[in-house]
Structure formats: C-alpha cells, structure tokens
Design an enzyme around this catalytic site. Structure first.
Site, short mmCIF file in Angstrom:
data_model
loop_
_atom_site.label_atom_id
_atom_site.label_comp_id
_atom_site.label_asym_id
_atom_site.label_seq_id
_atom_site.Cartn_x
_atom_site.Cartn_y
_atom_site.Cartn_z
N HIS A 79 -8.78 -55.27 32.08
CA HIS A 79 -9.33 -54.06 32.71
C HIS A 79 -10.10 -53.18 31.72
O HIS A 79 -10.70 -52.20 32.13
CB HIS A 79 -8.24 -53.28 33.46
CG HIS A 79 -7.38 -52.39 32.64
ND1 HIS A 79 -6.16 -52.76 32.12
CD2 HIS A 79 -7.55 -51.11 32.26
CE1 HIS A 79 -5.63 -51.75 31.46
NE2 HIS A 79 -6.45 -50.73 31.52
N ASP A 124 -3.94 -59.51 33.28
CA ASP A 124 -4.71 -58.45 32.61
C ASP A 124 -4.85 -58.74 31.11
O ASP A 124 -4.26 -58.05 30.28
CB ASP A 124 -4.02 -57.10 32.87
CG ASP A 124 -4.93 -55.92 32.54
OD1 ASP A 124 -6.12 -56.14 32.25
OD2 ASP A 124 -4.43 -54.77 32.56
N GLN A 211 -3.19 -43.39 28.90
CA GLN A 211 -4.62 -43.67 28.98
C GLN A 211 -5.22 -43.80 27.58
O GLN A 211 -5.00 -42.95 26.72
CB GLN A 211 -5.35 -42.55 29.73
CG GLN A 211 -6.80 -42.89 29.98
CD GLN A 211 -7.61 -41.71 30.44
OE1 GLN A 211 -7.10 -40.60 30.56
NE2 GLN A 211 -8.87 -41.93 30.68
N GLY A 212 -5.96 -44.86 27.36
CA GLY A 212 -6.56 -45.10 26.04
C GLY A 212 -5.74 -46.06 25.19
O GLY A 212 -6.23 -46.57 24.19
N ASP A 213 -4.49 -46.27 25.56
CA ASP A 213 -3.66 -47.27 24.86
C ASP A 213 -3.87 -48.67 25.45
O ASP A 213 -3.46 -49.67 24.85
CB ASP A 213 -2.17 -46.92 24.98
CG ASP A 213 -1.82 -45.64 24.25
OD1 ASP A 213 -2.35 -45.42 23.14
OD2 ASP A 213 -1.03 -44.85 24.80
N SER A 214 -4.47 -48.72 26.61
CA SER A 214 -4.67 -49.99 27.30
C SER A 214 -5.26 -51.05 26.40
O SER A 214 -6.17 -50.77 25.60
CB SER A 214 -5.63 -49.79 28.47
OG SER A 214 -4.95 -49.29 29.57
C1 4AZ Z 1 -4.14 -46.16 31.05
O1 4AZ Z 1 -4.65 -45.36 31.81
C2 4AZ Z 1 -2.65 -46.33 31.08
N1 4AZ Z 1 2.26 -45.60 31.28
C3 4AZ Z 1 -2.05 -47.25 30.26
C4 4AZ Z 1 -0.68 -47.39 30.28
C5 4AZ Z 1 0.07 -46.63 31.12
C6 4AZ Z 1 -0.51 -45.72 31.95
C7 4AZ Z 1 -1.89 -45.56 31.92
C8 4AZ Z 1 1.56 -46.82 31.13
O2 4AZ Z 1 -4.82 -46.83 30.29
#
Ligand code: 4AZ
Length: 265
Positions: A79, A124, A211-214
């Site tokens: 993603h 993913d 968000q941003g750790d993805s």
């Molecule tokens: C993100 O938005 C996201 N709590 C990644 C991980 C988590 C939530 C959001 C897990 O990239």
C-alpha cells in the site's frame, strides 16, 4: 514497461500513506510533478533508536518505512507503492536515525514489484530495487511461523499519535506483544485476513505503529540472537487504541514469493 496503477483505497483512516505512494508511482514514468511530501513521522509510545541499532531500517520518500532485504532491495508494504514497474521517483534514505543527518545515504529506486494480486486485503508487501547496493546489514525474513509469537520490535519515522500529521525526523522504536488472530478478530472481525496478517499490541493500547510507519519491519530475535523480520507495518483502526492491535503483513506466508520476486527484480 509494466503498468503502474494506483492501488484501490480502503480503510481511509489508516491507509493515508497508500494514496501518497500511489501518486508517487502513478507519475513515475510520466511527466514530472511535485514530489509527494513525506510526512516526517514515528511510532506511538516509542523511544529514540540508537544510531546503528537497526541498520537495516530505511525511510522511503513517499512517507513509508522499509527494511533492507538485500543490499539493493527494500521490503516494504504494497500500500506504499502504486504498482509494479520502473520508477526512479522513490528516494531511499539509509544508514541514519535522523533523516536530516548529513551522513544519510540516499539512493534512488529503479524498479518496484508489488505483491501479485494485491487488492487492498492482505498481501501487503512490495519490493523496491535500488540504483546501487548500500553497504549496510540486511534483515533476514521469517520463512516459517515459529517466531510469530512473543514480543516484537517496531521502528519508524511515523506519527507519534493518531491525530498528528507530522512527527519527529528521528527514528523511534517500541516493543509490542503478539496478539493471536482469535483475539484480534474481536476488534477486526472479517477485516482481518488471518493467514496474511499478524496482530500486535497491548490490550490497553498506548504503544503502536502509526501513519508513516507503514512498510517498516516488525522483528524480533531468533534463536541465534539475530534479528528476524516477522511482519510489515500494514494497518489498524487508528493508532494505539485499546483493543485495536496494529496489523502487520505475516512475512512467513510470503517468504517464498518475496525471495522469488527479489531474484527476478
Ligand atoms: C498508517 O496509516 C498506519 N496502528 C500504520 C499502522 C497502523 C495504523 C496506521 C497501526 O500508515
């Protein structure tokens, strides 16, 4: 030239990085447009990582994390990218915890391979080929389920709370315990794809990726005391909420596909 199409969006609350990645790649081989801005960002309830603590950790310019799978291949989340194909639009930052460090190693992408059949539910994962190898340690991936238990480490430059849009430029880390699929289902029901996804977090919340750790790795020590990657930061209902664990791509499920895709990249 293979097709580069934006991924289908779902779960808008937690998949904001997806759209950014999709835009970045969708324009990859077309006309130049303003580069997608990486949200400076890190892990809720984390603490700073030390320089060289996680030398395989990389930051991606679309605002995602990743890990060095080979010296010239990064493993991240599907993603975070818009599709498979050639692109020089992703800048990979490696070798530093501080993104603004003058010693940061910056390498451009040449190609992306997104998980075949990725449609926003499970699967993913994606690989990014680098323009040249970097001389840093790689992170081994799990090839069976034996390490899908215990306490995991997560790290990233993502936001430090659900409501933030910006975070630190420093790498943060945290530890989160494994949550069995049966318990994870209490919150996520059929939105969880058990064979493709692993859950981790505290019942009371407070510590999580965000968000941003993805795309970044979730990892632990193996029996030989070496780091091994068991997950890829994927999604969740918000960040660090009680009863809503973080959801991670279950790496061992895809280890064969990842190895073959990397060899062919
Ligand atoms: C993100 O938005 C996201 N709590 C990644 C991980 C988590 C939530 C959001 C897990 O990239």
């Amino acid at each position: 030239m293979t097709s580069i199409t934006p991924g289908r969006r779902r779960r808008p609350l937690v998949r904001r990085a997806a759209a950014v990645g999709a835009v970045a790649l969708a324009v990859a081989s077309l006309e130049p447009v303003a580069a997608a801005q990486a949200a400076p960002s890190p892990v809720v309830g984390g603490t700073p990582a030390a320089q060289n603590e996680f030398p395989f950790m990389v930051h991606l310019s679309m605002g995602c994390g990743g890990a060095l799978y080979k010296k010239d291949v990064v493993l991240t989340a599907a993603h975070c990218v818009g599709g498979s194909g050639s692109t020089t639009r992703i800048t990979v930052t490696a070798g530093v915890t501080d993104l603004n460090s003058t010693s940061a190693i910056k390498v451009k992408s040449t190609k992306v391979k997104r998980a075949p059949g990725y449609d926003g539910k499970g699967k993913d994962w994606a690989l990014i080929k680098l323009a040249h190898p970097v001389n840093l340690p790689t992170l081994k991936i799990a090839t069976n389920s034996r390490y899908n238990r215990g306490v995991f480490t997560v790290a990233g430059w993502g936001t430090t709370k659900e409501t933030s849009h910006t975070g630190s430029t420093k790498l943060l880390k945290a530890t989160v315990p494994y949550v069995p699929d049966s318990m994870c289902r209490w919150n996520y029901g059929n939105r969880l794809t058990p064979k493709d996804e692993l859950c981790a977090g505290y019942p009371q919340g407070g510590v999580d990726t965000c968000q941003g750790d993805s795309g970044g790795p979730m990892f632990r020590k193996d029996d030989a005391d070496h780091w091994i990657q068991v997950g890829i930061v994927s999604w969740g209902d918000g960040c660090a909420r009680p009863g809503a664990p973080g959801i991670y791509t279950q790496v061992d499920t895809f280890a064969g596909d990842i190895a073959r895709a990397a060899a062919a990249l």
